[in-house]
Design an enzyme around this catalytic site. Structure first.
Site, PDB file in Angstrom:
ATOM      1  N   LYS A   1      26.046  14.013  25.709  1.00  0.00           N
ATOM      2  CA  LYS A   1      26.927  13.337  26.666  1.00  0.00           C
ATOM      3  C   LYS A   1      28.223  14.121  26.857  1.00  0.00           C
ATOM      4  CE  LYS A   1      28.845  10.335  23.063  1.00  0.00           C
ATOM      5  NZ  LYS A   1      29.120   8.948  22.633  1.00  0.00           N
TER       6      LYS A   1
ATOM      7  N   ARG B   1      31.059  -3.486  20.156  1.00  0.00           N
ATOM      8  CA  ARG B   1      31.235  -2.777  21.416  1.00  0.00           C
ATOM      9  C   ARG B   1      30.004  -3.059  22.261  1.00  0.00           C
ATOM     10  NH1 ARG B   1      32.234   3.622  21.111  1.00  0.00           N
ATOM     11  NH2 ARG B   1      30.006   3.518  20.686  1.00  0.00           N
TER      12      ARG B   1
ATOM     13  N   TYR C   1      60.083  23.483  30.200  1.00  0.00           N
ATOM     14  CA  TYR C   1      60.524  22.258  30.861  1.00  0.00           C
ATOM     15  C   TYR C   1      61.269  21.346  29.887  1.00  0.00           C
ATOM     16  CZ  TYR C   1      57.645  23.108  35.022  1.00  0.00           C
ATOM     17  OH  TYR C   1      57.125  23.616  36.179  1.00  0.00           O
TER      18      TYR C   1
ATOM     19  N   MET D   1      51.280  23.191  33.138  1.00  0.00           N
ATOM     20  CA  MET D   1      49.954  23.101  33.744  1.00  0.00           C
ATOM     21  C   MET D   1      49.133  24.368  33.512  1.00  0.00           C
ATOM     22  SD  MET D   1      48.881  22.435  37.724  1.00  0.00           S
ATOM     23  CE  MET D   1      49.631  20.807  37.779  1.00  0.00           C
TER      24      MET D   1
END
Length: 358
Positions: free
Chosen positions: A34, A129, A254, A302
């Site tokens: 998966k 779940r 940043y 990014m």
């Protein structure tokens, strides 16, 4: 210049699959693929796992992608089907389905199929779940047994909540609940994920379903793959694209969140959250440059991260940078970034180039 690359070692994958067999020699193996094979490439990984007895994916689109890629092994849908109209697709493609809810039982009883489906009845033994509750099990099993569209060889499954923690008694409790419920059933069972394969041999059953361990990563708390004889399959790597001297007291990145304590050389690395590197990785997270571990500094951008190379560095533009791999376990990076290795591996983005090597 090849920049962000996920180098996938097929030899390491082979080695880890053999380790699964060594841990659970009497069990059949359902290889879990998966989430794009945990970020390693769905079809390419499946084709390499020719010794697996079955594949497991979460959803039908993943299963269809395997069939489109030429894979013919049995495929188990771990979340089952979601709509009654999915059932003919399952039958036509030889998909096996988990049954975990009454709505799925109702759909099977009311469908019109030209054959029988292989089903896995999932019991909720404590994960809370997916799964039929222990109180519902007898009735659900009887319903499946009476359904003309279901293969009478109904397989039985559960999932452990705390198998990664050997000091937690919940796994034994869940195993006891499951064993008591199925005591009079002569059907195949599947309980053990990677953590249970390694840590709870009493849970192995007829089938095991390795996921993370196949990719060389430890599913256990505070361990790395090498602790279990596993070899990392992915090496995430890129290049240095700039070097610059930054003076004591100057800030980097940043938000100016990191300030140089002394004069140093900062390396700019072509890797960021746009490639899947965790944005929340803090200053100090290790990165490998030319075989030497250096700290990430400043915020992850990014497309770039910055690392502190020190004034004595011999690094140059174009040198290789490894974000995780055999030299730097992904478990270590995940711990620094306050996350889990599953997330790091699954978050690799499409702009990263995949390179499969022997």
């Amino acid at each position: 210049m090849r920049l962000a690359t996920a180098e996938i070692s097929l030899a390491a994958l082979d080695h880890n699959f053999k380790r699964v067999k060594e841990f659970a020699p009497a069990s059949q193996i359902m290889a879990v693929l998966k989430a794009n094979a945990y970020g390693h490439g769905l079809v390419a990984i499946a084709k390499r796992l020719s010794s697996a007895d079955a594949f497991a994916v979460a959803r039908i689109d993943e299963a269809l992608a395997l069939r489109a890629g030429g894979l013919v092994k049995p495929i188990v849908l771990l979340e089952g089907f979601f709509e009654p109209q999915d059932l003919p697709i399952l039958l036509a493609n030889n998909f096996q389905t988990i049954i975990h809810h009454q709505s799925q039982l109702d759909a099977l009883m009311n469908c019109d199929l030209d054959g029988m489906l292989t089903t896995w009845l999932k019991i909720d033994t404590g994960m809370h779940r997916l799964g039929i509750s222990p109180e519902q099990f007898s009735k659900a099993y009887q319903t499946l047994s009476q359904c003309e569209h279901v293969n009478p060889n109904i397989r039985l499954m559960t999932h452990f909540a705390c198998a990664d923690d050997l000091s937690n008694g919940k796994t034994q409790q869940q195993l006891a609940v499951f064993s008591e419920l199925i005591a009079d059933k002569k059907q195949q069972t599947c309980l053990a994920n990677s953590a249970a394969i390694i840590g709870w041999p009493d849970s192995h059953g007829d089938w095991v379903r390795p996921g993370l361990m196949m990719y060389g990563v430890s599913p256990m708390l505070n361990k790395v793959g090498a602790d279990h004889g596993l070899a990392p399959v992915m090496r995430l790597k890129t290049r240095l694209i700039s070097l610059r001297v930054v003076k004591k007291g100057e800030a980097v990145g940043y938000g100016s969140t990191w300030t140089c304590p002394i004069d140093t050389i900062i390396g700019v690395v072509a890797m960021g959250y746009g490639d899947g590197y965790p944005r929340h990785a803090p200053s100090g997270t290790p990165v490998m440059v030319n075989g030497k571990q250096v700290p990430l500094v400043g915020r992850v951008s990014m497309d770039m991260i910055t690392v502190d190379l020190g004034l004595e560095t011999d690094a140059k533009i174009g040198d290789q940078v490894i974000l995780w791999g055999p030299e730097l376990p992904v478990e270590v990076v995940a711990q620094c970034a306050d996350t889990i290795p599953y997330e790091l591996l699954c978050n690799i983005t499409p702009r990263v180039d995949y390179h499969y090597i022997e």
